[in-house]
Write a protein that holds these residues in place. Structure first.
Motif, short mmCIF file in Angstrom:
data_model
loop_
_atom_site.label_atom_id
_atom_site.label_comp_id
_atom_site.label_asym_id
_atom_site.label_seq_id
_atom_site.Cartn_x
_atom_site.Cartn_y
_atom_site.Cartn_z
N LEU A 85 43.62 -10.49 45.02
CA LEU A 85 44.71 -11.27 44.43
C LEU A 85 44.61 -12.71 44.91
N GLY A 86 44.78 -13.64 43.99
CA GLY A 86 44.70 -15.05 44.33
C GLY A 86 45.64 -15.86 43.47
N GLY A 87 45.40 -17.13 43.42
CA GLY A 87 46.30 -18.03 42.71
C GLY A 87 47.60 -18.16 43.48
N ASP A 88 48.64 -18.52 42.77
CA ASP A 88 49.96 -18.64 43.40
C ASP A 88 50.98 -17.90 42.55
N ASP A 89 52.24 -17.94 42.95
CA ASP A 89 53.27 -17.19 42.23
C ASP A 89 53.40 -17.65 40.78
N ALA A 90 53.18 -18.93 40.52
CA ALA A 90 53.31 -19.46 39.16
C ALA A 90 52.08 -19.14 38.30
N ASN A 91 50.91 -19.05 38.91
CA ASN A 91 49.65 -18.79 38.20
C ASN A 91 48.83 -17.76 38.95
N PRO A 92 49.28 -16.50 38.97
CA PRO A 92 48.55 -15.48 39.72
C PRO A 92 47.20 -15.14 39.08
N GLU A 93 46.26 -14.72 39.92
CA GLU A 93 44.93 -14.34 39.46
C GLU A 93 44.48 -13.07 40.16
N ILE A 94 43.63 -12.32 39.49
CA ILE A 94 42.98 -11.15 40.07
C ILE A 94 41.50 -11.28 39.76
N TYR A 95 40.65 -11.00 40.73
CA TYR A 95 39.24 -10.84 40.37
C TYR A 95 38.73 -9.54 40.95
N LEU A 96 37.90 -8.89 40.17
CA LEU A 96 37.30 -7.63 40.58
C LEU A 96 36.10 -7.95 41.46
N ARG A 97 36.11 -7.40 42.63
CA ARG A 97 35.08 -7.71 43.61
C ARG A 97 34.04 -6.60 43.60
N GLN A 98 32.83 -6.95 43.21
CA GLN A 98 31.74 -5.99 43.18
C GLN A 98 30.82 -6.22 44.36
N ASP A 99 29.87 -5.34 44.51
CA ASP A 99 28.91 -5.46 45.62
C ASP A 99 28.15 -6.77 45.57
N ASP A 100 27.90 -7.31 44.39
CA ASP A 100 27.11 -8.54 44.28
C ASP A 100 28.00 -9.78 44.39
N ARG A 101 29.28 -9.59 44.65
CA ARG A 101 30.24 -10.68 44.86
C ARG A 101 30.44 -11.58 43.64
N THR A 102 30.16 -11.07 42.47
CA THR A 102 30.44 -11.86 41.27
C THR A 102 31.95 -11.87 41.06
N ARG A 103 32.43 -12.84 40.34
CA ARG A 103 33.86 -12.97 40.11
C ARG A 103 34.15 -13.20 38.64
N GLU A 104 35.10 -12.46 38.14
CA GLU A 104 35.62 -12.68 36.81
C GLU A 104 37.13 -12.69 36.97
N TYR A 105 37.75 -13.84 36.77
CA TYR A 105 39.17 -13.98 37.02
C TYR A 105 40.01 -13.47 35.86
N TYR A 106 41.09 -12.79 36.20
CA TYR A 106 42.05 -12.27 35.23
C TYR A 106 43.39 -12.95 35.48
N GLN A 107 44.03 -13.34 34.40
CA GLN A 107 45.36 -13.95 34.48
C GLN A 107 46.27 -13.30 33.46
N ARG A 108 47.56 -13.44 33.68
CA ARG A 108 48.51 -12.95 32.69
C ARG A 108 48.38 -13.85 31.45
N PRO A 109 48.41 -13.23 30.26
CA PRO A 109 48.28 -14.06 29.05
C PRO A 109 49.48 -14.98 28.90
N VAL A 110 49.21 -16.18 28.38
CA VAL A 110 50.26 -17.15 28.15
C VAL A 110 50.96 -16.80 26.84
N SER A 111 52.27 -16.78 26.86
CA SER A 111 53.02 -16.49 25.61
C SER A 111 52.81 -17.60 24.62
N LYS A 112 52.62 -17.22 23.38
CA LYS A 112 52.36 -18.22 22.33
C LYS A 112 53.58 -18.44 21.49
#
Length: 155
Positions: free
Chosen positions: A128-155
């Motif tokens: 878990l990363g980011g801050d309370d206003a813009n939280p982020e999650i990245y899945l941590r694999q053995d190779d330490r690659t990162r793909e960030y996930y965020q809550r979708p912005v309402s349109k």
């Protein structure tokens, strides 16, 4: 210059430097919260999360987890019809708060069963990363690659 004049000049310069430093620090935050995203309840993490690469995570309050088009290579891997590695996959499982080590900060542990993988579940860590206003999650694999996930912005 008198003794008091030198003292006044030093105090003035120190005050000016402190104010300038505070202004630079305030502008560096660019309106972002300084509090790291660290949810304490399942409801504060539950919901839909999306990545910039088309991945999707769904955390439910009851501990259920599902994902679509996420990258887990090499931790978990399925193969395509022509037996090529397929790092992007979908599936389901369960989640809970946890961290692989005390140094990693807030995280979730996901027991994930990729669709089409006929072996045991995979354990995946979500940092878990980011801050309370813009939280982020990245899945941590053995190779330490990162793909960030965020809550979708309402349109």
């Amino acid at each position: 210059m008198t003794r008091w004049g030198k003292f006044a000049a030093i105090v003035f310069m120190a005050t000016l430097a402190a104010v300038a430093g505070a202004v630079v620090f305030a502008y560096s935050l660019e309106g972002k919260s300084t509090h790291r995203f660290a949810p304490k309840t399942r409801s504060s993490l539950a919901g839909h999360w999306e990545s910039n690469l088309g991945g999707s995570l769904q955390f439910k309050e009851n501990g259920e987890f599902s994902a679509t088009n996420i990258n887990l290579e090499p931790t978990c891997s399925t193969t395509t019809k022509d037996q090529q590695p397929n790092p992007r996959m979908s599936g389901s499982g369960e989640w809970n708060f946890g961290s692989p080590s005390d140094d990693d900060g807030p995280a979730v542990v996901i027991t994930f069963k990729p669709d089409g993988l006929g072996v045991a579940d995979c354990t995946v860590w979500g940092r878990l990363g980011g801050d309370d206003a813009n939280p982020e999650i990245y899945l941590r694999q053995d190779d330490r690659t990162r793909e960030y996930y965020q809550r979708p912005v309402s349109k």
